[in-house]
Design a protein around this motif. Structure first.
Motif, PDB file in Angstrom:
ATOM      1  N   PRO A  13      10.568  53.183  40.639  1.00 23.50           N
ATOM      2  CA  PRO A  13      10.764  52.706  42.016  1.00 23.50           C
ATOM      3  C   PRO A  13       9.788  51.581  42.389  1.00 23.50           C
ATOM      4  O   PRO A  13      10.144  50.670  43.134  1.00 23.50           O
ATOM      5  CB  PRO A  13      10.527  53.949  42.879  1.00 23.50           C
ATOM      6  N   PRO A  18      16.723  49.152  38.651  1.00 23.60           N
ATOM      7  CA  PRO A  18      18.059  49.584  39.070  1.00 23.60           C
ATOM      8  C   PRO A  18      18.247  51.079  38.801  1.00 23.60           C
ATOM      9  O   PRO A  18      17.567  51.670  37.965  1.00 23.60           O
ATOM     10  CB  PRO A  18      18.991  48.738  38.198  1.00 23.60           C
ATOM     11  N   ASP A  19      19.175  51.674  39.521  1.00 20.37           N
ATOM     12  CA  ASP A  19      19.424  53.113  39.396  1.00 20.37           C
ATOM     13  C   ASP A  19      19.783  53.528  37.978  1.00 20.37           C
ATOM     14  O   ASP A  19      19.513  54.653  37.572  1.00 20.37           O
ATOM     15  CB  ASP A  19      20.532  53.555  40.352  1.00 20.37           C
ATOM     16  N   ASP A  20      20.387  52.618  37.215  1.00 23.54           N
ATOM     17  CA  ASP A  20      20.804  52.976  35.857  1.00 23.54           C
ATOM     18  C   ASP A  20      19.741  52.660  34.796  1.00 23.54           C
ATOM     19  O   ASP A  20      20.014  52.758  33.605  1.00 23.54           O
ATOM     20  CB  ASP A  20      22.128  52.294  35.496  1.00 23.54           C
TER      21      ASP A  20
END
Length: 84
Positions: A13, A18-20
């Motif tokens: 974070p 990115p989330d992936d």
């Protein structure tokens, strides 16, 4: 940091990953050395706190992460690490 997963949950974070983004050393190396993946790119200043309290079983993992930071720096991505 109590586990490898906790490391990634704390660092990614901060990098605006990115989330992936994978939770692996390979994914970390790719994003820091090749770049263009995270919202925050080098130069970076990373402060590791409570290093003395890190579980012994994470020593090899921490060494591998340090090696990634060193490779990124050698590739021209300035990363400075401080330990408290």
């Amino acid at each position: 940091i109590s586990s490898e997963e906790a490391f990634f949950l704390a660092l990614l974070p901060q990098l605006q990953a990115p989330d992936d983004h994978g939770h692996s050393l390979e994914a970390l190396a790719q994003s820091l050395i090749e770049g263009g993946i995270n919202g925050v790119e080098p130069p970076l200043c990373i402060i590791n706190v409570n290093v003395h309290a890190m579980p012994e079983q994470l020593a090899a993992f921490a060494s591998n992460v340090s090696a990634i930071y060193d490779k990124a720096s050698a590739a021209g991505k300035k990363i400075r690490v401080f330990e408290e």
